[in-house]
Design a protein around this motif. Structure first.
Motif, PDB file in Angstrom:
ATOM      1  N   ILE A  97       0.839  -1.201   0.000  1.00 35.06           N
ATOM      2  CA  ILE A  97       0.000   0.000   0.000  1.00 35.06           C
ATOM      3  C   ILE A  97       0.873   1.251   0.000  1.00 35.06           C
ATOM      4  CG2 ILE A  97      -1.732   1.312   1.291  1.00 35.06           C
ATOM      5  CD1 ILE A  97      -2.708  -1.402   2.404  1.00 35.06           C
ATOM      6  N   ALA A  98       1.928   1.226   0.802  1.00 34.23           N
ATOM      7  CA  ALA A  98       2.844   2.371   0.858  1.00 34.23           C
ATOM      8  C   ALA A  98       3.434   2.657  -0.514  1.00 34.23           C
ATOM      9  CB  ALA A  98       3.957   2.100   1.870  1.00 34.23           C
ATOM     10  N   LYS A  99       3.828   1.605  -1.222  1.00 32.70           N
ATOM     11  CA  LYS A  99       4.396   1.785  -2.566  1.00 32.70           C
ATOM     12  C   LYS A  99       3.353   2.329  -3.531  1.00 32.70           C
ATOM     13  CE  LYS A  99       7.651   1.460  -5.664  1.00 32.70           C
ATOM     14  NZ  LYS A  99       6.901   1.928  -6.829  1.00 32.70           N
ATOM     15  N   THR A 100       2.138   1.812  -3.475  1.00 32.09           N
ATOM     16  CA  THR A 100       1.052   2.298  -4.334  1.00 32.09           C
ATOM     17  C   THR A 100       0.774   3.770  -4.074  1.00 32.09           C
ATOM     18  OG1 THR A 100       0.037   0.107  -4.433  1.00 32.09           O
ATOM     19  CG2 THR A 100      -1.374   1.985  -4.937  1.00 32.09           C
ATOM     20  N   ASN A 101       0.928   4.178  -2.803  1.00 28.49           N
ATOM     21  CA  ASN A 101       0.673   5.569  -2.424  1.00 28.49           C
ATOM     22  C   ASN A 101       1.895   6.464  -2.589  1.00 28.49           C
ATOM     23  OD1 ASN A 101      -1.945   4.923  -1.812  1.00 28.49           O
ATOM     24  ND2 ASN A 101      -1.685   4.903   0.405  1.00 28.49           N
ATOM     25  N   ASP A 102       2.906   5.956  -3.296  1.00 24.28           N
ATOM     26  CA  ASP A 102       4.097   6.747  -3.650  1.00 24.28           C
ATOM     27  C   ASP A 102       4.933   7.186  -2.450  1.00 24.28           C
ATOM     28  OD1 ASP A 102       3.619   6.598  -6.433  1.00 24.28           O
ATOM     29  OD2 ASP A 102       2.165   8.227  -6.291  1.00 24.28           O
ATOM     30  N   ILE A 103       4.906   6.397  -1.370  1.00 21.01           N
ATOM     31  CA  ILE A 103       5.857   6.631  -0.286  1.00 21.01           C
ATOM     32  C   ILE A 103       7.221   6.161  -0.797  1.00 21.01           C
ATOM     33  CG2 ILE A 103       6.554   5.964   2.043  1.00 21.01           C
ATOM     34  CD1 ILE A 103       3.624   5.731   2.786  1.00 21.01           C
ATOM     35  N   GLU A 104       8.195   7.042  -0.772  1.00 23.78           N
ATOM     36  CA  GLU A 104       9.466   6.743  -1.429  1.00 23.78           C
ATOM     37  C   GLU A 104      10.424   5.901  -0.589  1.00 23.78           C
ATOM     38  OE1 GLU A 104      11.357  10.174  -3.011  1.00 23.78           O
ATOM     39  OE2 GLU A 104       9.851  10.440  -4.583  1.00 23.78           O
ATOM     40  N   SER A 105      10.285   5.951   0.731  1.00 22.55           N
ATOM     41  CA  SER A 105      11.247   5.268   1.599  1.00 22.55           C
ATOM     42  C   SER A 105      10.546   4.275   2.519  1.00 22.55           C
ATOM     43  CB  SER A 105      12.020   6.285   2.440  1.00 22.55           C
ATOM     44  OG  SER A 105      12.708   7.203   1.602  1.00 22.55           O
ATOM     45  N   PHE A 106      11.139   3.089   2.644  1.00 23.27           N
ATOM     46  CA  PHE A 106      10.590   2.049   3.511  1.00 23.27           C
ATOM     47  C   PHE A 106      11.719   1.513   4.382  1.00 23.27           C
ATOM     48  CE2 PHE A 106       8.740  -1.963   4.830  1.00 23.27           C
ATOM     49  CZ  PHE A 106       7.390  -1.660   4.952  1.00 23.27           C
ATOM     50  N   VAL A 107      11.535   1.573   5.702  1.00 26.32           N
ATOM     51  CA  VAL A 107      12.529   1.096   6.660  1.00 26.32           C
ATOM     52  C   VAL A 107      11.939  -0.098   7.400  1.00 26.32           C
ATOM     53  CG1 VAL A 107      13.965   1.673   8.649  1.00 26.32           C
ATOM     54  CG2 VAL A 107      13.477   3.417   6.906  1.00 26.32           C
ATOM     55  N   LEU A 108      12.596  -1.247   7.266  1.00 21.81           N
ATOM     56  CA  LEU A 108      12.083  -2.506   7.808  1.00 21.81           C
ATOM     57  C   LEU A 108      12.986  -3.032   8.912  1.00 21.81           C
ATOM     58  CD1 LEU A 108      10.166  -5.018   7.609  1.00 21.81           C
ATOM     59  CD2 LEU A 108      11.795  -5.938   5.932  1.00 21.81           C
ATOM     60  N   LEU A 109      12.380  -3.339  10.056  1.00 24.44           N
ATOM     61  CA  LEU A 109      13.100  -3.998  11.138  1.00 24.44           C
ATOM     62  C   LEU A 109      13.026  -5.500  10.912  1.00 24.44           C
ATOM     63  CD1 LEU A 109      14.599  -3.955  13.815  1.00 24.44           C
ATOM     64  CD2 LEU A 109      12.383  -3.876  14.985  1.00 24.44           C
ATOM     65  N   SER A 110      14.173  -6.113  10.654  1.00 25.56           N
ATOM     66  CA  SER A 110      14.235  -7.547  10.379  1.00 25.56           C
ATOM     67  C   SER A 110      15.065  -8.221  11.471  1.00 25.56           C
ATOM     68  CB  SER A 110      14.814  -7.789   8.981  1.00 25.56           C
ATOM     69  OG  SER A 110      14.772  -9.153   8.639  1.00 25.56           O
ATOM     70  N   ALA A 111      15.949  -9.134  11.116  1.00 27.88           N
ATOM     71  CA  ALA A 111      16.732  -9.843  12.122  1.00 27.88           C
ATOM     72  C   ALA A 111      17.993 -10.427  11.501  1.00 27.88           C
ATOM     73  CB  ALA A 111      15.906 -10.963  12.744  1.00 27.88           C
ATOM     74  N   THR A 112      19.029 -10.544  12.307  1.00 26.93           N
ATOM     75  CA  THR A 112      20.245 -11.224  11.873  1.00 26.93           C
ATOM     76  C   THR A 112      19.904 -12.657  11.454  1.00 26.93           C
ATOM     77  OG1 THR A 112      21.703  -9.923  13.293  1.00 26.93           O
ATOM     78  CG2 THR A 112      22.477 -12.092  12.654  1.00 26.93           C
ATOM     79  N   GLY A 113      20.470 -13.081  10.352  1.00 26.46           N
ATOM     80  CA  GLY A 113      20.232 -14.442   9.893  1.00 26.46           C
ATOM     81  C   GLY A 113      19.061 -14.595   8.957  1.00 26.46           C
ATOM     82  N   ALA A 114      18.374 -13.492   8.645  1.00 26.68           N
ATOM     83  CA  ALA A 114      17.230 -13.564   7.730  1.00 26.68           C
ATOM     84  C   ALA A 114      17.676 -14.118   6.384  1.00 26.68           C
ATOM     85  CB  ALA A 114      16.619 -12.178   7.559  1.00 26.68           C
ATOM     86  N   ASN A 115      16.970 -15.151   5.911  1.00 22.03           N
ATOM     87  CA  ASN A 115      17.352 -15.797   4.655  1.00 22.03           C
ATOM     88  C   ASN A 115      16.178 -16.640   4.179  1.00 22.03           C
ATOM     89  OD1 ASN A 115      18.373 -17.475   2.621  1.00 22.03           O
ATOM     90  ND2 ASN A 115      20.383 -17.635   3.587  1.00 22.03           N
ATOM     91  N   GLU A 116      15.654 -16.321   3.005  1.00 26.42           N
ATOM     92  CA  GLU A 116      14.474 -17.034   2.528  1.00 26.42           C
ATOM     93  C   GLU A 116      14.746 -18.516   2.264  1.00 26.42           C
ATOM     94  OE1 GLU A 116      12.962 -15.695  -1.176  1.00 26.42           O
ATOM     95  OE2 GLU A 116      14.895 -15.752  -2.198  1.00 26.42           O
ATOM     96  N   ASN A 117      16.012 -18.905   2.168  1.00 27.48           N
ATOM     97  CA  ASN A 117      16.365 -20.305   1.933  1.00 27.48           C
ATOM     98  C   ASN A 117      16.764 -21.039   3.209  1.00 27.48           C
ATOM     99  OD1 ASN A 117      16.057 -20.139  -0.949  1.00 27.48           O
ATOM    100  ND2 ASN A 117      17.982 -19.002  -1.007  1.00 27.48           N
ATOM    101  N   SER A 118      16.619 -20.381   4.345  1.00 30.22           N
ATOM    102  CA  SER A 118      17.011 -20.987   5.610  1.00 30.22           C
ATOM    103  C   SER A 118      16.109 -22.165   5.968  1.00 30.22           C
ATOM    104  CB  SER A 118      16.954 -19.939   6.732  1.00 30.22           C
ATOM    105  OG  SER A 118      17.223 -20.532   7.991  1.00 30.22           O
ATOM    106  N   SER A 119      16.671 -23.122   6.655  1.00 31.94           N
ATOM    107  CA  SER A 119      15.888 -24.256   7.149  1.00 31.94           C
ATOM    108  C   SER A 119      15.196 -23.918   8.464  1.00 31.94           C
ATOM    109  CB  SER A 119      16.792 -25.479   7.344  1.00 31.94           C
ATOM    110  OG  SER A 119      17.849 -25.184   8.246  1.00 31.94           O
ATOM    111  N   PHE A 120      15.550 -22.768   9.057  1.00 30.45           N
ATOM    112  CA  PHE A 120      14.910 -22.312  10.288  1.00 30.45           C
ATOM    113  C   PHE A 120      13.713 -21.431   9.948  1.00 30.45           C
ATOM    114  CE2 PHE A 120      19.320 -23.115  11.535  1.00 30.45           C
ATOM    115  CZ  PHE A 120      19.133 -23.952  12.625  1.00 30.45           C
ATOM    116  N   PHE A 121      12.572 -21.740  10.535  1.00 24.00           N
ATOM    117  CA  PHE A 121      11.334 -21.056  10.198  1.00 24.00           C
ATOM    118  C   PHE A 121      11.437 -19.543  10.348  1.00 24.00           C
ATOM    119  CE2 PHE A 121       7.375 -19.137  11.795  1.00 24.00           C
ATOM    120  CZ  PHE A 121       6.565 -19.319  10.691  1.00 24.00           C
ATOM    121  N   TYR A 122      11.940 -19.078  11.488  1.00 24.94           N
ATOM    122  CA  TYR A 122      11.983 -17.638  11.748  1.00 24.94           C
ATOM    123  C   TYR A 122      12.863 -16.918  10.729  1.00 24.94           C
ATOM    124  CZ  TYR A 122      12.464 -13.263  14.358  1.00 24.94           C
ATOM    125  OH  TYR A 122      12.444 -11.931  14.733  1.00 24.94           O
ATOM    126  N   ASN A 123      14.060 -17.459  10.484  1.00 22.49           N
ATOM    127  CA  ASN A 123      14.968 -16.830   9.523  1.00 22.49           C
ATOM    128  C   ASN A 123      14.386 -16.850   8.113  1.00 22.49           C
ATOM    129  OD1 ASN A 123      16.684 -16.506  11.660  1.00 22.49           O
ATOM    130  ND2 ASN A 123      18.160 -18.045  11.014  1.00 22.49           N
TER     131      ASN A 123
END
Length: 214
Positions: A97-123
């Motif tokens: 929605i933010a992108k559709t509304n032309d908000i130019e900047s997005f700051v995301l709080l994620s986590a160390t170890g984030a990886n879409e290919n991780s075998s750990f659910f959270y990461n």
């Protein structure tokens, strides 16, 4: 400037809202929450929303920068499916929605170890969110990847034990990439990263988070 936030009632989110209200560079702060939470402030507008139907509130998701620090635990969510809905789906919908509304900047709080290919659910969950938000093509997309987060007055016994163990390990040189950081410093780093990293895409490591929050 105008900032819009989800996750504002969480430990880091509360500190983020507090600091944004104290920051003279921001004239307006919009917070989307499930229930009334914040005290009245001249710069603050609080919208009560149903996160299952965020599209209904698209007119309220407006601003120069969007901050996303929404999240829950597996215990509080009750299942992996429910946690994924909060930590991934709600935030991705917010970002879309933010992108559709032309908000130019997005700051995301994620986590160390984030990886879409991780075998750990959270990461895997965190990494999938990072990649899906990146695909939206924000002119500026900043991801912060802290390790342990020290939440003031936390009532999570497991979290308290984990932070204490991390500190012991850190003291003897172990698990430095997961070194705990306070919510106050993390919120400061979220704001600082918006002004400092103007390139299109930036992942802010724990060491950089600590440096820019000093």
């Amino acid at each position: 400037m105008k900032a819009v936030i989800i996750g504002g009632s969480g430990a880091t989110g509360r500190e983020l809202v507090k600091q944004l209200l104290q920051d003279s560079r921001f004239q307006e702060v919009i917070v989307l929450v499930r229930r009334p939470y914040f005290e009245k402030h001249a710069k603050l507008t609080e919208f009560l929303v149903d996160f299952e139907n965020l599209q209904q509130y698209k007119d309220q998701i407006q601003g120069d920068v969007a901050f996303s620090c929404l999240g829950t635990t597996l215990k509080d969510a009750g299942s992996k499916e429910a946690q994924w809905r909060v930590d991934h789906d709600y935030q991705l919908t917010f970002a879309s929605i933010a992108k559709t509304n032309d908000i130019e900047s997005f700051v995301l709080l994620s986590a160390t170890g984030a990886n879409e290919n991780s075998s750990f659910f959270y990461n895997k969950m965190k990494g999938t969110l990072e990649n899906n938000v990146r695909k939206l093509g924000f002119p500026q997309f900043v991801i912060l990847q802290p390790g342990g987060i020290e939440r003031p007055n936390s009532d999570r016994a497991g979290e308290k034990i984990f932070i204490k163990l991390l500190k012991i390990c850190n003291a003897i040189g172990l698990f430095k990439r997961y070194q705990p950081i306070t919510t106050a410093r993390l919120a400061k780093a979220m704001i600082a990263s918006y002004f400092k990293f103007k390139e299109k895409y930036k992942v802010v490591s724990l060491s950089e988070i600590r440096r820019i929050s000093e």
